[in-house]
Design an enzyme around this catalytic site. Structure first.
Site, mmCIF file in Angstrom:
data_model
loop_
_atom_site.group_PDB
_atom_site.id
_atom_site.type_symbol
_atom_site.label_atom_id
_atom_site.label_comp_id
_atom_site.label_asym_id
_atom_site.label_seq_id
_atom_site.Cartn_x
_atom_site.Cartn_y
_atom_site.Cartn_z
ATOM 1 N N HIS A 156 -1.228 1.302 -4.296
ATOM 2 C CA HIS A 156 -1.705 2.690 -4.221
ATOM 3 C C HIS A 156 -0.777 3.661 -4.933
ATOM 4 O O HIS A 156 -0.817 4.868 -4.689
ATOM 5 C CB HIS A 156 -1.902 3.098 -2.760
ATOM 6 C CG HIS A 156 -3.027 2.377 -2.096
ATOM 7 N ND1 HIS A 156 -3.104 2.180 -0.730
ATOM 8 C CD2 HIS A 156 -4.140 1.779 -2.610
ATOM 9 C CE1 HIS A 156 -4.201 1.508 -0.438
ATOM 10 N NE2 HIS A 156 -4.839 1.248 -1.560
ATOM 11 N N GLN B 258 0.829 -1.207 0.000
ATOM 12 C CA GLN B 258 0.000 0.000 0.000
ATOM 13 C C GLN B 258 0.867 1.263 0.000
ATOM 14 O O GLN B 258 0.360 2.354 -0.262
ATOM 15 C CB GLN B 258 -0.874 0.035 1.266
ATOM 16 C CG GLN B 258 -1.945 -1.037 1.330
ATOM 17 C CD GLN B 258 -2.657 -1.004 2.669
ATOM 18 O OE1 GLN B 258 -2.108 -1.447 3.674
ATOM 19 N NE2 GLN B 258 -3.875 -0.501 2.693
ATOM 20 N N ASP C 239 6.119 5.021 -0.957
ATOM 21 C CA ASP C 239 7.396 5.658 -0.626
ATOM 22 C C ASP C 239 8.612 5.108 -1.360
ATOM 23 O O ASP C 239 9.726 5.602 -1.169
ATOM 24 C CB ASP C 239 7.634 5.583 0.885
ATOM 25 C CG ASP C 239 7.477 4.164 1.438
ATOM 26 O OD1 ASP C 239 7.852 3.196 0.747
ATOM 27 O OD2 ASP C 239 6.955 4.038 2.565
ATOM 28 N N SER D 257 -3.332 -2.045 8.672
ATOM 29 C CA SER D 257 -4.530 -2.097 9.523
ATOM 30 C C SER D 257 -5.628 -2.929 8.887
ATOM 31 O O SER D 257 -6.598 -3.294 9.543
ATOM 32 C CB SER D 257 -5.051 -0.674 9.772
ATOM 33 O OG SER D 257 -5.347 -0.029 8.539
ATOM 34 N N ALA E 259 1.616 -4.518 14.806
ATOM 35 C CA ALA E 259 1.730 -3.979 16.156
ATOM 36 C C ALA E 259 0.494 -4.266 16.991
ATOM 37 O O ALA E 259 0.581 -4.417 18.215
ATOM 38 C CB ALA E 259 1.994 -2.475 16.107
ATOM 39 N N GLU E 260 -0.665 -4.347 16.330
ATOM 40 C CA GLU E 260 -1.930 -4.591 17.008
ATOM 41 C C GLU E 260 -2.760 -5.579 16.205
ATOM 42 O O GLU E 260 -2.569 -5.706 14.987
ATOM 43 C CB GLU E 260 -2.725 -3.275 17.162
ATOM 44 C CG GLU E 260 -2.004 -2.171 17.931
ATOM 45 C CD GLU E 260 -1.835 -2.487 19.404
ATOM 46 O OE1 GLU E 260 -2.578 -3.362 19.902
ATOM 47 O OE2 GLU E 260 -0.965 -1.850 20.038
#
Length: 273
Positions: free
Chosen positions: A125, A107, A110, A202, A236-237
């Site tokens: 993206h 996604q 960069d 996410s 991380a989550e």
């Protein structure tokens, strides 16, 4: 965690066609903020997200004004040209180099996967350093155009040298369709994989977030058994993929710490074969 890292390494070594899906969490350790984390851009500035939903429509309505605003407004992500890959990017590049990871679908805009050495990268993206023609689909490095000169001379927007169409940033804005070639390539990779390594996303932005669900619905034959695609999360989550049982297991923590450990364990296993 160590047991899960060892398990991930075993699954990767046994895979025939592993791919990686990556999101903003992979680049945060390079100093690039994510969007939806606790300190994410949209979390801290909901108004900026609201404005972002208008960007694509601005381009369609007035390409010149779109480019003038783009060239005069600092990027919310900072100066991406100065950013450098972190251990996450190098770990995935190493997994590709040793023949484990066949493709990275990211996604991120960069360009850091390529800077780290990954060769087969699908930028879902887009890429912040490229321009794209909405007419013919051609992509060009932004350095090929003197955008500031075009702005000063009043000659924006830039024009496609192939078909004469209007160029926009290759970055896919909210409400903008994913380019057809990217959709096709991504679905081809998902249709071939027997393992998907999901890192730092996410998993709430569609249609990217649909890719793991498509993979999970596939039934493949391995060692004369019918099995589903193995889906590993490094995040991380927990995400909706965790909660819905799409992923087989979650290795919770920073990708820049976990992925290098997976690479080390993969190499140890391959040396024993």
């Amino acid at each position: 965690m160590e047991e899960l890292i060892e398990k991930a390494a075993r699954d990767l070594v046994k895979s025939d066609y592993a791919i990686a899906l990556t999101g903003a969490g992979v680049s945060t350790e390079s100093g690039i903020p994510d969007f939806r984390g606790p300190s994410g851009i949209w979390t801290r500035n909901p108004e900026a997200e609201r404005k972002a939903y208008q960007t694509y429509y601005k381009f369609l309505a007035n390409p010149k004004k779109y480019w003038e605003e783009r060239l005069s407004t600092p990027s919310l992500l900072g100066d991406l040209a100065k950013m450098k890959p972190n251990p996450s990017h190098y770990a995935l590049a190493e997994l590709e180099k040793i023949g484990i990871i066949k493709c990275v679908i990211t996604q991120n805009i960069d360009n850091l996967h390529q800077k780290a050495g990954s060769r087969n990268v699908i930028e879902y993206h887009g890429n912040a350093f490229k321009l794209r023609c909405l007419n013919c689909g051609g992509r060009f490095n932004s350095e090929e155009f003197d955008l500031e000169k075009l702005r000063i001379e009043g000659n924006l927007p830039p024009i496609c040298p192939i078909c004469g169409g209007i160029l926009k940033s290759d970055v896919v804005h909210f409400m903008e369709p994913i380019p057809k070639d990217v959709v096709k390539q991504s679905l081809e990779e998902v249709s071939k994989c027997d393992l998907m390594l999901i890192c730092g996303t996410s998993a709430v932005v569609y249609p990217f977030a649909e890719l793991p669900r498509i993979a999970k619905r596939r039934i493949i034959r391995k060692e004369d058994k019918l099995v589903s695609v193995i889906i590993i999360e490094v995040n991380a989550e927990p995400t909706p993929l965790t909660e819905e049982g799409i992923s087989d297991y979650l290795i919770q923590g920073k990708t820049g710490q976990i992925l290098p450990k997976i690479v080390e364990e993969v190499k140890n296993l391959k040396n024993k074969i």
